[in-house]
Design a protein around this motif. Structure first.
Motif: not given
Ligand SMILES: Cc1cc2nc3c(=O)[nH]c(=O)nc-3n(C[C@H](O)[C@H](O)[C@H](O)COP(=O)(O)OP(=O)(O)OC[C@H]3O[C@@H](n4cnc5c(N)ncnc54)[C@H](O)[C@@H]3O)c2cc1C
Length: 265
Positions: A52, A72, A77, A80, A118, A223-225
Motif C-alpha cells: 500500500r 500520517l 480498510g 490500514t 489526508i 494525485i492519490e489514487t
Molecule cells: C501516492 C499515494 C500516497 C498516499 N498517501 C497516503 C497517506 O499519506 N496517508 C493515507 O492515509 N493514505 C494515503 N494514500 C492512500 C492509501 O494508499 C490507501 O488509503 C490505502 O492503500 C488503503 O488500504 P486499505 O487496505 O486500508 O484499504 P482497502 O481495503 O484497499 O480500501 C478501503 C476503501 O478505501 C478506498 N481506497 C483505497 N485507496 C484509496 C485511495 N488512494 N484514494 C481513495 N480511496 C481509496 C477503496 O476503494 C475502498 O473503498 C496514498 C495513496 C497514494 C496513491
C-alpha cells in the motif's frame, strides 16, 4: 529503489480514524523529496497481497542525519486497519522513496498550500522542506479542508512555521463552512502567489487546478489514487495528461506530483 525491513518507532492514534506511524528508514531517504511516497507491507503477511502507498509525512533526523520517517494515515480498510494495531518494534517492509515529488518554487515566489483531508500528509514535509530551503514561510498560506473538524490535521505544524493557516470544513464544525476552494479563490483574487501546491481528493484537485489556470498561477498537484504495484509495472494508475505521446502517464512512476495544467481531470 531500496527495500528494507523497517522497525516501528511509534504508532500513535491522532484524532478520529487518523494515526501517525514512525519507521526507521535507509540512507536513501537523505535524498527524499516532498511528494514522494513509500509502499508498505506488514512483515511477512500475505493479506493484503499488494503493498500500500503512503506519502512521506516528515523525515526524522538525529545530528542532521535521517534516521526515520513519519507517515500520517487514515484507517479506511484492511491494510490500514492492521497497521493501526501494530506496536513499537514491530516489522514493516518498506520500499522507497518512490515517485516524482514537488519542485521548489521560483526564487522569491510565495507558495500557497491547499489540502483536502489526508491530502495534508505530504504537505507538512513540503512546508518543512521549503522552510529549510530558505523560503519565507510567514508570507505563505495554507488552506486545510475537510468534511468536519475531525478531518483537520497538522494545524500546529503549519502554525509553527508561522504560515497563515485557514481551516475550512464542509459541515462548519471548524473554521469556515464550505469547500476549501472558496477561501482559496478569495485569496487568489487578492494576492499573487508564485505557486500553488495541492493534495486531496480528485474533485478538489480539479477545482484547484481550474482556479490556478484562471488566475495564471503555476500549480502542482499530488494525485492519490488506488495503486497496485507502485513502481510502473502494472499500469493500473494511469492519468490522462497533455504531455505524453500516448496521452497517459502513471501516477506511481511519473507522479504522484504533476503540473496541474498538464492533467486532464
Ligand atoms: C501516492 C499515494 C500516497 C498516499 N498517501 C497516503 C497517506 O499519506 N496517508 C493515507 O492515509 N493514505 C494515503 N494514500 C492512500 C492509501 O494508499 C490507501 O488509503 C490505502 O492503500 C488503503 O488500504 P486499505 O487496505 O486500508 O484499504 P482497502 O481495503 O484497499 O480500501 C478501503 C476503501 O478505501 C478506498 N481506497 C483505497 N485507496 C484509496 C485511495 N488512494 N484514494 C481513495 N480511496 C481509496 C477503496 O476503494 C475502498 O473503498 C496514498 C495513496 C497514494 C496513491
Amino acid at each position: 529503489m531500496p527495500q528494507i525491513r523497517s522497525e516501528i518507532l511509534y504508532n500513535q492514534a491522532q484524532q478520529d480514524e487518523y494515526y501517525k506511524i514512525a519507521l526507521t528508514c535507509s540512507q536513501a531517504f537523505e535524498a527524499a523529496i516532498p511528494g514522494q511516497f513509500v509502499t508498505l507491507k506488514i512483515g511477512d503477511r500475505m493479506d493484503p497481497l499488494l503493498r500500500r502507498p503512503f506519502s512521506i509525512h516528515r523525515l526524522l533526523r538525529k545530528n542532521g542525519a535521517v534516521t526515520g520517517m513519519e507517515i500520517l494515515y487514515r484507517v479506511v480498510g484492511n491494510f490500514t486497519g492492521q497497521l493501526a494495531e501494530m506496536k513499537p518494534s514491530g516489522a514493516i517492509d518498506l520500499l522507497g522513496p518512490l515517485g516524482h515529488g514537488f519542485s521548489l518554487p521560483p526564487e522569491n515566489a510565495t507558495p500557497v498550500l491547499a489540502a483536502g483531508g489526508i491530502g495534508v500528509a505530504p504537505l507538512v514535509f513540503l512546508a518543512e522542506s521549503l522552510n529549510a530551503a530558505g523560503v519565507r514561510m510567514n508570507d505563505a498560506a495554507v488552506f486545510l479542508g475537510g468534511r468536519s473538524a475531525a478531518d483537520i490535521l497538522c494545524v500546529d505544524d503549519f502554525s509553527r512555521l508561522e504560515m497563515k493557516t485557514r481551516v475550512v470544513t464542509e459541515d462548519g464544525s471548524a473554521g469556515h463552512a464550505g469547500l476549501v476552494t472558496a477561501p482559496l479563490e478569495t485569496y487568489l483574487a487578492q494576492h499573487r502567489p508564485g505557486i500553488i501546491y495541492a493534495c486531496g481528493p480528485h474533485g478538489m484537485l480539479r477545482a484547484v487546478s481550474a482556479l490556478a489556470a484562471r488566475h495564471g498561477t503555476p500549480c502542482e498537484v499530488s494525485i492519490e489514487t488506488v495503486m497496485a504495484c507502485g513502481i510502473g509495472i502494472c499500469m493500473g494508475c494511469a492519468v490522462k495528461t497533455a504531455d505524453h505521446p500516448e496521452g497517459y502517464r502513471h501516477i506511481c512512476k511519473d507522479g504522484p506530483v504533476f503540473e496541474a495544467s498538464r492533467v486532464f481531470f
